[in-house]
Design a protein around this motif. Structure first.
Motif, mmCIF file in Angstrom:
data_model
loop_
_atom_site.group_PDB
_atom_site.id
_atom_site.type_symbol
_atom_site.label_atom_id
_atom_site.label_comp_id
_atom_site.label_asym_id
_atom_site.label_seq_id
_atom_site.Cartn_x
_atom_site.Cartn_y
_atom_site.Cartn_z
ATOM 1 N N VAL A 30 0.844 -1.202 0.000
ATOM 2 C CA VAL A 30 0.000 0.000 0.000
ATOM 3 C C VAL A 30 0.877 1.250 0.000
ATOM 4 N N ILE A 31 1.884 1.256 0.866
ATOM 5 C CA ILE A 31 2.777 2.420 0.948
ATOM 6 C C ILE A 31 3.500 2.620 -0.377
ATOM 7 N N LYS A 32 4.022 1.532 -0.957
ATOM 8 C CA LYS A 32 4.723 1.655 -2.234
ATOM 9 C C LYS A 32 3.787 2.120 -3.349
ATOM 10 N N ALA A 136 12.404 19.891 -2.728
ATOM 11 C CA ALA A 136 11.222 19.539 -1.953
ATOM 12 C C ALA A 136 11.479 18.229 -1.214
ATOM 13 N N THR A 137 10.602 17.976 -0.256
ATOM 14 C CA THR A 137 10.591 16.695 0.456
ATOM 15 C C THR A 137 9.204 16.110 0.344
ATOM 16 N N LEU A 138 9.158 14.803 0.110
ATOM 17 C CA LEU A 138 7.923 14.031 0.202
ATOM 18 C C LEU A 138 8.074 13.181 1.449
ATOM 19 N N VAL A 139 7.174 13.378 2.406
ATOM 20 C CA VAL A 139 7.284 12.671 3.674
ATOM 21 C C VAL A 139 6.025 11.852 3.935
ATOM 22 N N VAL A 140 6.229 10.600 4.317
ATOM 23 C CA VAL A 140 5.118 9.755 4.754
ATOM 24 C C VAL A 140 5.050 9.950 6.259
ATOM 25 N N TYR A 141 4.083 10.762 6.697
ATOM 26 C CA TYR A 141 4.049 11.147 8.106
ATOM 27 C C TYR A 141 2.699 11.762 8.446
ATOM 28 N N ASP A 142 2.284 11.528 9.659
ATOM 29 C CA ASP A 142 1.033 12.098 10.144
ATOM 30 C C ASP A 142 1.274 12.608 11.558
ATOM 31 N N SER A 143 0.992 13.882 11.793
ATOM 32 C CA SER A 143 1.264 14.474 13.108
ATOM 33 C C SER A 143 0.475 13.799 14.226
ATOM 34 N N GLU A 144 -0.604 13.105 13.879
ATOM 35 C CA GLU A 144 -1.366 12.384 14.899
ATOM 36 C C GLU A 144 -0.646 11.113 15.341
ATOM 37 N N TYR A 145 0.328 10.677 14.568
ATOM 38 C CA TYR A 145 1.111 9.479 14.875
ATOM 39 C C TYR A 145 2.592 9.853 14.826
ATOM 40 N N PRO A 146 3.063 10.580 15.847
ATOM 41 C CA PRO A 146 4.436 11.097 15.779
ATOM 42 C C PRO A 146 5.475 9.988 15.682
ATOM 43 N N GLY A 147 6.545 10.323 15.020
ATOM 44 C CA GLY A 147 7.681 9.423 14.856
ATOM 45 C C GLY A 147 8.927 10.276 14.738
ATOM 46 N N LYS A 148 10.023 9.643 14.389
ATOM 47 C CA LYS A 148 11.304 10.351 14.299
ATOM 48 C C LYS A 148 11.274 11.505 13.289
ATOM 49 N N SER A 149 10.447 11.395 12.272
ATOM 50 C CA SER A 149 10.412 12.422 11.223
ATOM 51 C C SER A 149 9.949 13.776 11.742
ATOM 52 N N LYS A 150 9.321 13.813 12.918
ATOM 53 C CA LYS A 150 8.848 15.107 13.431
ATOM 54 C C LYS A 150 10.014 16.082 13.612
ATOM 55 N N PHE A 151 11.197 15.567 13.967
ATOM 56 C CA PHE A 151 12.352 16.438 14.143
ATOM 57 C C PHE A 151 12.804 17.002 12.796
ATOM 58 N N SER A 169 3.237 15.730 1.530
ATOM 59 C CA SER A 169 3.095 14.688 2.547
ATOM 60 C C SER A 169 2.052 13.652 2.166
ATOM 61 N N ILE A 170 2.281 12.475 2.696
ATOM 62 C CA ILE A 170 1.342 11.363 2.610
ATOM 63 C C ILE A 170 1.000 11.038 4.058
ATOM 64 N N THR A 171 -0.259 11.189 4.420
ATOM 65 C CA THR A 171 -0.689 10.983 5.799
ATOM 66 C C THR A 171 -1.284 9.588 5.979
ATOM 67 N N MET A 172 -1.586 9.262 7.213
ATOM 68 C CA MET A 172 -2.251 7.983 7.499
ATOM 69 C C MET A 172 -3.603 7.928 6.792
ATOM 70 N N ASP A 173 -4.324 9.062 6.758
ATOM 71 C CA ASP A 173 -5.610 9.091 6.042
ATOM 72 C C ASP A 173 -5.414 8.779 4.566
ATOM 73 N N ASP A 174 -4.365 9.341 3.966
ATOM 74 C CA ASP A 174 -4.074 9.056 2.553
ATOM 75 C C ASP A 174 -3.840 7.565 2.345
ATOM 76 N N LEU A 175 -3.053 6.963 3.244
ATOM 77 C CA LEU A 175 -2.761 5.531 3.135
ATOM 78 C C LEU A 175 -4.028 4.712 3.317
ATOM 79 N N GLU A 176 -4.846 5.095 4.293
ATOM 80 C CA GLU A 176 -6.094 4.384 4.570
ATOM 81 C C GLU A 176 -7.043 4.493 3.376
ATOM 82 N N ASN A 177 -7.200 5.706 2.852
ATOM 83 C CA ASN A 177 -8.098 5.919 1.714
ATOM 84 C C ASN A 177 -7.612 5.169 0.482
ATOM 85 N N PHE A 178 -6.300 5.167 0.261
ATOM 86 C CA PHE A 178 -5.738 4.457 -0.887
ATOM 87 C C PHE A 178 -5.953 2.957 -0.723
ATOM 88 N N SER A 179 -5.752 2.464 0.498
ATOM 89 C CA SER A 179 -5.949 1.045 0.783
ATOM 90 C C SER A 179 -7.415 0.654 0.554
#
Length: 185
Positions: A30-32, A136-151, A169-179
């Motif tokens: 799904v992520i790929k 630019a940066t493309l980041v798979v990240y969602d502020s509701e699910y913090p991880g190392k990328s927040k820094f 950005s690609i958020t958890m909602d994006d991943l969920e909707n795509f799935s």
């Protein structure tokens, strides 16, 4: 921002942050797939280089994906810019193998610091280098699910105050909707 993105840094969750410990985990597909969609759109609009740091998870999967996309889009290139020499050398053997396979197929490989890890400043220098050498940066990240990328995202925000820089950005909602979409097709 309507500038053409020619050099894109891709980062995001590391595999352990997503609870993925096996390369056969169906969530990787799904992520790929969503990364593929985003990268193809950027390639068709002039993207030339995808840059990763070699972290497990999003970055390794992106590197694998870029290698797959080279069959359709031979103009796309993969660069791996490590924060320091010997990056990943202490990982478990299967993870070192994943990284080694990418290094062998990348179009460019280097490290910002040509020393092994010595101190946290090497990571700061790495981030500064990436921001100054990408559009630019493309980041798979969602502020509701913090991880190392927040820094990293905090550094991007500071950089954007003084420099034109795009953050995609690609958020958890994006991943969920795509799935959900894939499941219904």
């Amino acid at each position: 921002m309507n500038e053409i993105i020619q050099r894109l840094y891709v980062t995001g969750y590391q595999s352990y942050e997503l609870g993925i410990f096996n390369e056969k985990d169906p969530r990787i597909k799904v992520i790929k797939n969503i990364l593929r969609r985003e990268l193809i759109a950027l390639i068709e609009n002039g993207l030339e280089w995808v840059i990763i740091s070699g972290n497990l998870g999003t970055e390794i999967w992106t590197g694998q994906l870029v290698n797959e996309l080279k069959h359709e889009y031979p103009e796309i290139k993969l660069a791996i810019i490590f924060p320091f020499e010997s990056f990943g050398s202490k990982w478990k053997e299967p993870n070192q193998l994943l990284l080694s396979e990418l290094v062998q197929t990348a179009d460019f490989v280097d490290a910002v610091s040509h020393q092994p890890y010595q101190q946290p400043g090497q990571f700061k220098n790495h981030v500064n280098f990436l921001l100054q050498h990408t559009d630019a940066t493309l980041v798979v990240y969602d502020s509701e699910y913090p991880g190392k990328s927040k820094f990293f995202l905090e550094d991007v925000s500071k950089y954007q105050e003084k420099n034109p820089y795009e953050l995609l950005s690609i958020t958890m909602d994006d991943l969920e909707n795509f799935s959900d979409f894939e499941d219904s097709v």
